[in-house]
Enzyme design. Structure first.
Site, PDB file in Angstrom:
ATOM      1  N   CYS A  57       0.829  -1.209   0.000  1.00  0.00           N
ATOM      2  CA  CYS A  57       0.000   0.000   0.000  1.00  0.00           C
ATOM      3  C   CYS A  57       0.868   1.265   0.000  1.00  0.00           C
ATOM      4  O   CYS A  57       1.901   1.334   0.683  1.00  0.00           O
ATOM      5  CB  CYS A  57      -0.906  -0.002   1.218  1.00  0.00           C
ATOM      6  SG  CYS A  57      -2.054   1.379   1.253  1.00  0.00           S
ATOM      7  N   CYS A  61       0.468   4.544   7.024  1.00  0.00           N
ATOM      8  CA  CYS A  61      -0.161   4.336   8.335  1.00  0.00           C
ATOM      9  C   CYS A  61       0.805   3.564   9.242  1.00  0.00           C
ATOM     10  O   CYS A  61       1.221   2.442   8.909  1.00  0.00           O
ATOM     11  CB  CYS A  61      -1.466   3.575   8.170  1.00  0.00           C
ATOM     12  SG  CYS A  61      -2.509   4.278   6.868  1.00  0.00           S
ATOM     13  N   CYS A  64       0.318  -0.235  10.288  1.00  0.00           N
ATOM     14  CA  CYS A  64      -0.175  -1.225   9.326  1.00  0.00           C
ATOM     15  C   CYS A  64       0.906  -2.133   8.734  1.00  0.00           C
ATOM     16  O   CYS A  64       1.959  -1.669   8.292  1.00  0.00           O
ATOM     17  CB  CYS A  64      -0.920  -0.506   8.202  1.00  0.00           C
ATOM     18  SG  CYS A  64      -1.795  -1.666   7.128  1.00  0.00           S
ATOM     19  N   CYS A 101     -17.033  -8.585   4.704  1.00  0.00           N
ATOM     20  CA  CYS A 101     -16.302  -7.328   4.509  1.00  0.00           C
ATOM     21  C   CYS A 101     -15.016  -7.584   3.726  1.00  0.00           C
ATOM     22  O   CYS A 101     -14.171  -8.371   4.153  1.00  0.00           O
ATOM     23  CB  CYS A 101     -15.987  -6.725   5.876  1.00  0.00           C
ATOM     24  SG  CYS A 101     -15.084  -5.165   5.736  1.00  0.00           S
ATOM     25  N   CYS A 132     -19.873  -5.464   2.633  1.00  0.00           N
ATOM     26  CA  CYS A 132     -19.113  -4.324   3.139  1.00  0.00           C
ATOM     27  C   CYS A 132     -17.779  -4.309   2.405  1.00  0.00           C
ATOM     28  O   CYS A 132     -17.239  -5.378   2.083  1.00  0.00           O
ATOM     29  CB  CYS A 132     -18.886  -4.489   4.638  1.00  0.00           C
ATOM     30  SG  CYS A 132     -17.848  -3.184   5.353  1.00  0.00           S
ATOM     31  N   CYS A 192     -19.540   2.561   8.140  1.00  0.00           N
ATOM     32  CA  CYS A 192     -18.841   1.863   9.224  1.00  0.00           C
ATOM     33  C   CYS A 192     -17.548   2.642   9.426  1.00  0.00           C
ATOM     34  O   CYS A 192     -16.697   2.688   8.534  1.00  0.00           O
ATOM     35  CB  CYS A 192     -18.566   0.423   8.791  1.00  0.00           C
ATOM     36  SG  CYS A 192     -17.454  -0.465   9.899  1.00  0.00           S
ATOM     37  N   ARG A 264     -18.287  -2.467  17.267  1.00  0.00           N
ATOM     38  CA  ARG A 264     -17.616  -3.752  16.966  1.00  0.00           C
ATOM     39  C   ARG A 264     -16.299  -3.872  17.717  1.00  0.00           C
ATOM     40  O   ARG A 264     -15.392  -3.035  17.566  1.00  0.00           O
ATOM     41  CB  ARG A 264     -17.375  -3.879  15.457  1.00  0.00           C
ATOM     42  CG  ARG A 264     -16.784  -5.236  15.074  1.00  0.00           C
ATOM     43  CD  ARG A 264     -16.814  -5.503  13.566  1.00  0.00           C
ATOM     44  NE  ARG A 264     -18.157  -5.374  13.061  1.00  0.00           N
ATOM     45  CZ  ARG A 264     -18.552  -4.474  12.164  1.00  0.00           C
ATOM     46  NH1 ARG A 264     -17.692  -3.628  11.649  1.00  0.00           N
ATOM     47  NH2 ARG A 264     -19.801  -4.418  11.777  1.00  0.00           N
TER      48      ARG A 264
END
Ligand code: SAM
Ligand code: DTB
Ligand code: SF4
Length: 325
Positions: A57, A61, A64, A101, A132, A192, A264
């Protein structure tokens, strides 16, 4: 103790702080009271995650495993085939998951990927599951295309407070995240949005993160609260572990500020005891991810969750029963 209140989008920092910092027993009691006014306290919704595009990616972040800019040794994959997604979703449905998801390690989807993404949504929806996706930032056309193919929910986390955001991510802004959330909501896809705790933030950041979600134009339908899973070779690999009671306080704050939202209990359950998870359910969490892998990290085995539910007398929320909004 403050009174349990109706849906409000005008919470103040002072009110959120007062809720968060009250004696723990009062906080739990208030959260459980709000929870019971809005949900069956013995039902927990089950979602299943699948990484449809892993690693490589472009974003940075700090938490991550999938950022190409972090040192984590995860090899990048291509977008997986539509048929594979549908057959995995079928298995998840057989295991009792009602929501599927699909997550991709992207800053945002490329137009060349859209047709496959649409086919995934249609295929999973045809199985009778809620769909999702979490794909990074979306422009308006992408939002419309996903909506028109039947996407029910879009997951896009604000991750932390606006103040702490640039300590964690520098390749996009907090405002970028809010822009995508607004586009998604305006198109009629359910939102979400949640975040991560235990990233070295202050208590005020946890409060402000929940306040930011609770003062959006509409409360998110689901708020995932993730406990940081420290990933070796990422900047947060050695961050000091958060006091678990602070995590439970964050869950309770989410429940009280957003009474009708599904809260969640997301990443980090592998390192939580049954007792800790039970406390989170008491504080108002009523959804989990099931299956032994999240996107790249471990999650409790199915048998463990079955035993946990049995121990606590919890049953899985049936499809449709969580449509209380
Ligand atoms: N790339 C997309 C994005 O960032 O929106 C979707 C996938 S991303 C992995 C989804 C969410 O997973 C992140 O927003 C973050 O909240 C959560 N997450 C990622 N790594 C995590 C970790 N190590 N511990 C806890 N939560 C994590
Ligand atoms: C969310 O808030 N948590 C999920 C889901 N949304 C996509 C992801 C958790 C990821 C945990 C780390 C990993 O599996 O790599
Ligand atoms: Fe990429 Fe999402 Fe991981 Fe950030 S959280 S590096 S955007 S996959």
């Amino acid at each position: 103790m403050l009174d349990a209140s109706p849906i409000r989008n005008d919470w103040t920092r002072e009110q959120a702080e007062a809720i968060y910092n009250q004696p723990f027993m009062d906080l739990l009691f208030q959260a459980q009271t709000v929870h019971r006014q809005n949900f069956d306290p013995n039902q927990v919704q089950k979602s299943k995650l699948l990484s449809i595009k892993t690693g490589g990616c472009a974003e940075d972040c700090a938490y991550c495993s999938q950022s190409a800019r972090n040192g984590a040794q995860l090899s990048a994959s291509k977008l997986i085939e539509v048929e594979r997604v549908i057959s995995q979703a079928r298995k998840a449905k057989e295991g009792g998951a009602t929501r599927y998801c699909m997550g991709a390690a992207w800053r945002s989807p490329k137009d060349r990927d859209m047709a496959a993404l649409e086919a995934m949504v249609k295929g999973v929806k045809d199985l009778g599951m809620e769909t999702c996706m979490t794909l990074g930032m979306l422009d308006e056309e992408q939002v419309f295309r996903l909506r028109d193919s039947g996407l029910d929910y879009y997951n896009h986390n604000i991750d932390t407070s606006e103040r702490y955001y640039s300590e964690i991510i520098t390749t996009r802004t907090f405002a970028d995240r809010i822009d995508t959330l607004n586009r998604v909501r305006e198109a009629g896809i359910k939102v979400c949005a949640g975040g991560i705790v235990g990233m070295g933030e202050q208590q005020m950041d946890r409060i402000d993160m929940m306040l930011a979600l609770a003062t959006l134009e509409e409360h998110p339908d689901s708020v995932p609260v993730n406990m940081l899973i420290p990933i070796p070779d990422t900047p947060l690999a050695d961050v000091e572990q958060l006091d678990p009671i602070e995590f439970v306080r964050t869950v309770a704050l989410a429940r009280i500020l957003m009474p009708k939202t599904h809260v969640r209990l997301s990443a980090g359950r592998t390192d939580m005891s049954d007792e800790m998870q039970a406390m989170c359910f008491f504080a108002g969490a009523n959804s989990i991810f099931v299956g032994d892998t999240l996107l790249t990290a471990d999650n409790p085995e199915e048998d463990k969750d079955t035993a946990l539910f049995a121990r606590l007398g919890i049953s899985a929320m049936a499809l449709g029963c969580d449509g209380s909004r």
